[in-house]
Structures are given as C-alpha cells and as structure tokens.
Design a protein around this motif. Structure first.
Motif, short mmCIF file in Angstrom:
data_model
loop_
_atom_site.label_atom_id
_atom_site.label_comp_id
_atom_site.label_asym_id
_atom_site.label_seq_id
_atom_site.Cartn_x
_atom_site.Cartn_y
_atom_site.Cartn_z
N LYS A 1 64.81 22.00 56.01
CA LYS A 1 63.70 22.16 56.95
C LYS A 1 63.38 20.84 57.65
O LYS A 1 63.23 19.81 56.99
CB LYS A 1 62.47 22.67 56.20
N TYR B 1 61.16 19.06 61.23
CA TYR B 1 60.01 19.28 62.10
C TYR B 1 59.89 18.12 63.11
O TYR B 1 60.24 16.99 62.81
CB TYR B 1 58.71 19.32 61.29
N TYR C 1 56.73 16.45 65.47
CA TYR C 1 55.32 16.43 65.79
C TYR C 1 55.09 15.48 66.96
O TYR C 1 55.79 14.48 67.11
CB TYR C 1 54.49 15.92 64.61
N LEU D 1 52.40 20.11 65.79
CA LEU D 1 53.76 20.56 65.60
C LEU D 1 54.31 21.12 66.91
O LEU D 1 53.70 22.02 67.51
CB LEU D 1 53.80 21.65 64.52
N TYR E 1 60.23 23.23 65.03
CA TYR E 1 60.67 23.16 63.64
C TYR E 1 61.96 23.95 63.47
O TYR E 1 62.31 24.79 64.30
CB TYR E 1 59.58 23.64 62.67
N TYR F 1 64.38 25.75 60.19
CA TYR F 1 64.51 26.05 58.77
C TYR F 1 65.97 26.06 58.33
O TYR F 1 66.27 26.47 57.20
CB TYR F 1 63.82 27.36 58.43
N ASP G 1 53.12 24.98 67.31
CA ASP G 1 51.82 25.43 67.77
C ASP G 1 51.44 24.83 69.12
O ASP G 1 50.66 25.42 69.87
CB ASP G 1 50.75 25.07 66.74
N LEU H 1 57.00 12.16 65.98
CA LEU H 1 57.32 11.98 64.57
C LEU H 1 58.21 13.11 64.09
O LEU H 1 57.92 14.28 64.33
CB LEU H 1 56.04 11.95 63.74
#
Lengths: 114, 113
Positions: free
Chosen positions: B31, B33, B35, B45, B48, B50, B59, B90
C-alpha cells in the motif's frame, strides 16, 4: 464533515512544562484505529503511536503518554517535561473500519522555548 | 525502520512544465499513498494504491496522476504545472496488517513560478 478535530492550533510553553494536545474524532464504525504523528521543522512525518478501538488502555512511552476515552471520542497526547526538541507540528489521524486510508486533523503546532 | 525515499527534495520550476515526483520504498509494502500539504497545515490524500496496477483518487481532487507498475515505485506526475500546484507532496507506504502506521518519506517541496 471533519472526522478528526484538533482544536488547539498553537501551543507555546517553556521547557520542562507539560503539554497536552487534544484530539476528538468522529466515526460510526465500531472498529477503528487512531494515530499520532510528529512533524518537525524538517518536514518528515514521524509515527508515534497507533491505538485500536478495542484497546482503551492508556500508554506511556518515555515522556509521552496517551489517554484514549471512547466515551468522549478523544485520544489526547501529553508530553511531560517538554524539551526544545519537542517543537513540532503534531497530527492526530483516524482510520475507520479496515480502511487503510488516514484522515488527519489540522495539527497542533507546539513551540517549546528554552 | 521504514525506508521510503522521495526525490527531488526541493523543486522550483516554471509554469507549463511536466513534473514527475519520485517515490520508492524498500519494505515490500503493497500500500502506498500521496498526500498534499501546505506548510503547517493538514495532510490531504490525493492518490493511493493497494497494489501493482491499482490506483485510486483520494479525498482531495488533484490534477496529478500516478502509476504503480512495480511494488516499490509510486511516481506522481503533473502534466502541466501551475502556480496552484505549489505545495509539499508526501509519499507514504504501509503493509497489509490491520491498518498499520503509514511510513512517510521526507517529502518534495514543489514551487511553481
């Protein structure tokens, strides 16, 4: 709606004082995870603690302690005998159910003066 | 200890340029992500993943795109940079245990002139 609220925007203390950072969360899930992260001026995020919703035991790690209260949906963080190196932005975060995504609060900037 | 690397650390570039921010991790985490964070503000966020060949929008709506061709690599691309893209980006990763801590890179501070 904000899922994680950190009402304190900035806190300034003198070295050796205790500092408590408030975190209030909102979720309808019975299973969830709460986190605290530290972001020093250099910018990286440092993981401090994870707590799941089934474990309400408070935790102490050195000068850091956490108070988890499901009744008030709060997960507060205390730094005892603060030091200048504790100056940073501290974020509380929530993961709901088994969703791996995190919702972050707005952060609290802590300044510790010598 | 987490090993997740972001390059470049800082980037100042002109409007209209294509930018790729690199993120690599050596932990084998499935996983990952991205940001976006304005200085001292909360993290939002934006993407992302998985697993390999799996990417989702986060979001916060973003004009950037991501790809996940290899487990360890999760680059973010801006096709045409604008001043509104100025921010810190990030990258983070986590393993498949019950929502565990995300481990973050040092971030890329992007400034679009």
């Amino acid at each position: 709606a904000q899922k994680v609220t950190q009402a304190q925007t900035e806190i300034s203390v003198v070295e050796k004082e205790d500092v408590t950072l408030d975190c209030v969360y909102e979720t309808r899930d019975t299973t969830y995870y709460l986190f605290w992260y530290k972001q020093p001026p250099s910018g990286e995020l440092v993981f401090l603690i994870r707590r799941n919703s089934f474990d309400e035991q408070n935790e102490i790690s050195g000068r850091y302690s956490w108070n988890f209260q499901k009744s008030t949906s709060s997960f507060n963080f205390t730094i005892t005998a603060s030091q200048v190196v504790d100056s940073a932005v501290y974020f509380c975060a929530l993961s709901e159910g088994y969703d791996y995504k995190l919702s972050f609060g707005a952060g609290t900037t802590v300044t510790v003066r010598a | 200890e987490a090993d997740i690397y972001q390059t470049p650390r800082y980037l100042v570039i002109g409007t209209g340029k294509k930018i790729t921010l690199e993120c690599s991790q050596t932990m084998g985490h499935d996983k990952m992500y991205w940001y976006q964070q304005d200085p001292g503000m909360e993290l939002h966020l934006i993407h992302y993943s998985y697993g390999v060949n799996s990417t989702e929008k986060g979001d916060l709506s973003s004009e950037s795109t991501v790809s996940r061709i290899r487990t360890e690599h999760f680059p973010l691309t801006l096709e045409s940079a604008r001043p509104s893209h100025t921010s810190q980006y990030l990258c983070a990763s986590s393993d498949s245990s019950a929502p565990g801590p995300q481990h973050f890179g040092d971030g890329t501070r992007l400034s679009i002139l």
